[in-house]
Scaffold this motif. Structure first.
Motif, PDB file in Angstrom:
ATOM      1  N   ILE A  21       0.873  -1.175   0.000  1.00 10.08           N
ATOM      2  CA  ILE A  21       0.000   0.000   0.000  1.00 10.08           C
ATOM      3  C   ILE A  21       0.906   1.219   0.000  1.00 10.08           C
ATOM      4  CG2 ILE A  21      -1.719   1.310   1.298  1.00 10.08           C
ATOM      5  CD1 ILE A  21      -2.688  -1.443   2.422  1.00 10.08           C
ATOM      6  N   ASP A  22       0.801   2.034  -1.053  1.00 15.27           N
ATOM      7  CA  ASP A  22       1.656   3.210  -1.136  1.00 15.27           C
ATOM      8  C   ASP A  22       0.867   4.512  -1.290  1.00 15.27           C
ATOM      9  OD1 ASP A  22       0.837   2.985  -3.781  1.00 15.27           O
ATOM     10  OD2 ASP A  22       2.831   2.536  -4.578  1.00 15.27           O
ATOM     11  N   ASN A  23      -0.473   4.417  -1.221  1.00 11.86           N
ATOM     12  CA  ASN A  23      -1.306   5.603  -1.358  1.00 11.86           C
ATOM     13  C   ASN A  23      -2.636   5.376  -0.653  1.00 11.86           C
ATOM     14  OD1 ASN A  23      -3.614   6.803  -3.522  1.00 11.86           O
ATOM     15  ND2 ASN A  23      -2.098   8.249  -2.794  1.00 11.86           N
ATOM     16  N   VAL A  24      -3.007   6.319   0.209  1.00 13.84           N
ATOM     17  CA  VAL A  24      -4.304   6.280   0.882  1.00 13.84           C
ATOM     18  C   VAL A  24      -4.950   7.643   0.674  1.00 13.84           C
ATOM     19  CG1 VAL A  24      -5.532   5.947   3.058  1.00 13.84           C
ATOM     20  CG2 VAL A  24      -3.436   4.639   2.600  1.00 13.84           C
ATOM     21  N   ILE A  25      -6.130   7.637   0.081  1.00 16.23           N
ATOM     22  CA  ILE A  25      -6.849   8.882  -0.200  1.00 16.23           C
ATOM     23  C   ILE A  25      -8.024   8.993   0.757  1.00 16.23           C
ATOM     24  CG2 ILE A  25      -8.134  10.213  -1.920  1.00 16.23           C
ATOM     25  CD1 ILE A  25      -6.560   8.582  -4.062  1.00 16.23           C
ATOM     26  N   LEU A  26      -8.096  10.130   1.453  1.00 17.57           N
ATOM     27  CA  LEU A  26      -9.208  10.431   2.350  1.00 17.57           C
ATOM     28  C   LEU A  26     -10.063  11.488   1.666  1.00 17.57           C
ATOM     29  CD1 LEU A  26      -6.649   9.630   4.139  1.00 17.57           C
ATOM     30  CD2 LEU A  26      -7.881  10.714   6.001  1.00 17.57           C
ATOM     31  N   SER A  40      -4.236  13.067   0.297  1.00 18.25           N
ATOM     32  CA  SER A  40      -3.644  11.821  -0.147  1.00 18.25           C
ATOM     33  C   SER A  40      -2.326  11.585   0.587  1.00 18.25           C
ATOM     34  CB  SER A  40      -3.400  11.886  -1.658  1.00 18.25           C
ATOM     35  OG  SER A  40      -2.871  10.675  -2.136  1.00 18.25           O
ATOM     36  N   ALA A  41      -2.253  10.493   1.326  1.00 17.35           N
ATOM     37  CA  ALA A  41      -1.017  10.086   1.987  1.00 17.35           C
ATOM     38  C   ALA A  41      -0.256   9.197   1.021  1.00 17.35           C
ATOM     39  CB  ALA A  41      -1.325   9.339   3.278  1.00 17.35           C
ATOM     40  N   THR A  66     -18.935  12.934   5.333  1.00 18.83           N
ATOM     41  CA  THR A  66     -18.810  11.501   5.109  1.00 18.83           C
ATOM     42  C   THR A  66     -17.381  11.273   4.628  1.00 18.83           C
ATOM     43  OG1 THR A  66     -21.137  11.249   4.537  1.00 18.83           O
ATOM     44  CG2 THR A  66     -19.633   9.504   3.783  1.00 18.83           C
ATOM     45  N   LEU A  67     -16.636  10.464   5.378  1.00 24.49           N
ATOM     46  CA  LEU A  67     -15.260  10.142   5.012  1.00 24.49           C
ATOM     47  C   LEU A  67     -15.247   8.830   4.253  1.00 24.49           C
ATOM     48  CD1 LEU A  67     -12.168  10.330   5.077  1.00 24.49           C
ATOM     49  CD2 LEU A  67     -12.259   9.314   7.388  1.00 24.49           C
ATOM     50  N   THR A  68     -14.676   8.871   3.047  1.00 18.26           N
ATOM     51  CA  THR A  68     -14.511   7.677   2.225  1.00 18.26           C
ATOM     52  C   THR A  68     -13.013   7.458   2.026  1.00 18.26           C
ATOM     53  OG1 THR A  68     -16.558   8.227   1.079  1.00 18.26           O
ATOM     54  CG2 THR A  68     -15.163   6.555   0.069  1.00 18.26           C
ATOM     55  N   LEU A  69     -12.565   6.231   2.283  1.00 15.17           N
ATOM     56  CA  LEU A  69     -11.155   5.890   2.141  1.00 15.17           C
ATOM     57  C   LEU A  69     -10.925   5.093   0.869  1.00 15.17           C
ATOM     58  CD1 LEU A  69     -10.537   4.760   5.815  1.00 15.17           C
ATOM     59  CD2 LEU A  69      -9.947   6.961   4.795  1.00 15.17           C
ATOM     60  N   SER A  70      -9.851   5.408   0.175  1.00 15.70           N
ATOM     61  CA  SER A  70      -9.426   4.666  -1.006  1.00 15.70           C
ATOM     62  C   SER A  70      -7.979   4.249  -0.773  1.00 15.70           C
ATOM     63  CB  SER A  70      -9.539   5.553  -2.247  1.00 15.70           C
ATOM     64  OG  SER A  70      -9.050   4.884  -3.381  1.00 15.70           O
ATOM     65  N   VAL A  71      -7.691   2.965  -0.931  1.00 17.23           N
ATOM     66  CA  VAL A  71      -6.378   2.408  -0.636  1.00 17.23           C
ATOM     67  C   VAL A  71      -5.806   1.828  -1.933  1.00 17.23           C
ATOM     68  CG1 VAL A  71      -5.147   0.737   0.796  1.00 17.23           C
ATOM     69  CG2 VAL A  71      -7.202   1.866   1.697  1.00 17.23           C
ATOM     70  N   ASN A  72      -4.573   2.209  -2.250  1.00 13.68           N
ATOM     71  CA  ASN A  72      -4.018   1.856  -3.552  1.00 13.68           C
ATOM     72  C   ASN A  72      -2.562   1.405  -3.485  1.00 13.68           C
ATOM     73  OD1 ASN A  72      -6.312   3.021  -5.248  1.00 13.68           O
ATOM     74  ND2 ASN A  72      -5.735   4.739  -3.948  1.00 13.68           N
ATOM     75  N   SER A 171      -0.993  -4.591  11.304  1.00 16.02           N
ATOM     76  CA  SER A 171      -1.380  -3.281  10.778  1.00 16.02           C
ATOM     77  C   SER A 171      -0.985  -3.185   9.311  1.00 16.02           C
ATOM     78  CB  SER A 171      -0.706  -2.162  11.562  1.00 16.02           C
ATOM     79  OG  SER A 171      -1.182  -2.108  12.872  1.00 16.02           O
ATOM     80  N   ASP A 172      -1.974  -3.015   8.444  1.00 10.58           N
ATOM     81  CA  ASP A 172      -1.713  -2.770   7.028  1.00 10.58           C
ATOM     82  C   ASP A 172      -1.443  -1.286   6.796  1.00 10.58           C
ATOM     83  OD1 ASP A 172      -2.061  -5.439   6.333  1.00 10.58           O
ATOM     84  OD2 ASP A 172      -4.162  -5.183   5.785  1.00 10.58           O
ATOM     85  N   ILE A 173      -2.102  -0.449   7.585  1.00 14.10           N
ATOM     86  CA  ILE A 173      -1.946   1.007   7.500  1.00 14.10           C
ATOM     87  C   ILE A 173      -1.960   1.544   8.920  1.00 14.10           C
ATOM     88  CG2 ILE A 173      -3.014   3.183   6.753  1.00 14.10           C
ATOM     89  CD1 ILE A 173      -4.503   1.575   4.608  1.00 14.10           C
ATOM     90  N   ASP A 174      -1.107   2.532   9.189  1.00 11.34           N
ATOM     91  CA  ASP A 174      -1.133   3.268  10.451  1.00 11.34           C
ATOM     92  C   ASP A 174      -0.652   4.679  10.132  1.00 11.34           C
ATOM     93  OD1 ASP A 174      -0.938   4.357  12.993  1.00 11.34           O
ATOM     94  OD2 ASP A 174      -0.085   2.526  13.882  1.00 11.34           O
ATOM     95  N   LEU A 175      -1.594   5.583   9.923  1.00 14.35           N
ATOM     96  CA  LEU A 175      -1.303   6.932   9.479  1.00 14.35           C
ATOM     97  C   LEU A 175      -1.818   7.953  10.470  1.00 14.35           C
ATOM     98  CD1 LEU A 175      -2.432   6.566   5.759  1.00 14.35           C
ATOM     99  CD2 LEU A 175      -0.093   6.452   6.646  1.00 14.35           C
ATOM    100  N   GLU A 176      -1.039   9.001  10.700  1.00 10.98           N
ATOM    101  CA  GLU A 176      -1.476  10.097  11.562  1.00 10.98           C
ATOM    102  C   GLU A 176      -1.376  11.400  10.804  1.00 10.98           C
ATOM    103  OE1 GLU A 176       0.236  12.079  15.519  1.00 10.98           O
ATOM    104  OE2 GLU A 176      -0.617  10.079  15.840  1.00 10.98           O
ATOM    105  N   PHE A 177      -2.449  12.178  10.840  1.00 11.02           N
ATOM    106  CA  PHE A 177      -2.556  13.460  10.158  1.00 11.02           C
ATOM    107  C   PHE A 177      -2.730  14.565  11.182  1.00 11.02           C
ATOM    108  CE2 PHE A 177      -4.236  10.167   7.462  1.00 11.02           C
ATOM    109  CZ  PHE A 177      -3.820  10.482   6.173  1.00 11.02           C
TER     110      PHE A 177
END
Length: 182
Positions: A21-26, A40-41, A66-72, A171-177
């Motif tokens: 996983i190299d891109n996560v779009i919120l 985009s992380a 409404t938060l929609t996540l896209s994982v790429n 953990s597949d993703i662990d991101l902090e913004f």
């Protein structure tokens, strides 16, 4: 002289390899007429040593999003979101945020306690009725606030349950913004 052969019963069990996983779009879509807020992380080297870069998030006060996540996996041109949705009985997103950022859900999320409030979209629940979390709803505070917003995607094959936590599984993703409500 002997001869042996292997049949399918002797084959090793297939491993459930983790995806890169190299891109996560919120995408925060407001209930009002404002344009969505999209961040985009990005992990520039995939599984390499570099960490994700996470941009800051700015949302309006007193707004429902409404938060929609896209994982790429951009490097391979793969949309991992579909795979997460297909394997919903093995995946769950957990959220942690600075108390006071949101009027609903209140509190600080469900990373430290599974019972913490998060407004999951129930239409995404797995067959056992447990949440997935690709879609959630957030009501921002009525006054300006700032803090952090963390998203963790846990891979929990054979352990996802009503009591599994953000400490269970991999953990597949662990991101902090950094996040600002103004």
């Amino acid at each position: 002289m002997g001869f042996t052969s292997c049949d399918d019963d002797d084959a090793p069990a297939a491993e459930n390899e983790e995806e890169v996983i190299d891109n996560v779009i919120l995408t925060f879509t407001p209930a009002g007429s404002s344009a969505p807020v999209v961040v985009s992380a990005i992990d520039p080297d995939g599984d390499g040593a570099a960490d994700f870069t996470t941009p800051s998030i700015t949302l309006s006060t007193d707004e429902t999003y409404t938060l929609t996540l896209s994982v790429n996996n951009i490097a391979e041109g793969e949309d991992i979101t579909a795979e997460i949705r297909e394997e919903d009985e093995e995946h769950m997103f957990f959220f942690e945020f600075t108390s006071g950022l949101f009027a609903d859900p209140a509190g600080n999320g469900n990373v430290d306690s599974r019972d913490g409030a998060v407004n999951y979209d129930a239409s995404e629940n797995d067959a056992a009725g447990y949440p997935l979390g690709l879609t959630t709803v957030w009501q921002t505070a009525a006054t300006a606030q700032s803090g952090t917003f963390r998203i963790i995607l846990k891979h929990q094959p054979d352990i996802k349950s009503a009591t599994s936590t953000a400490q269970d599984g991999e953990s597949d993703i662990d991101l902090e913004f950094d996040i600002t409500i103004n």
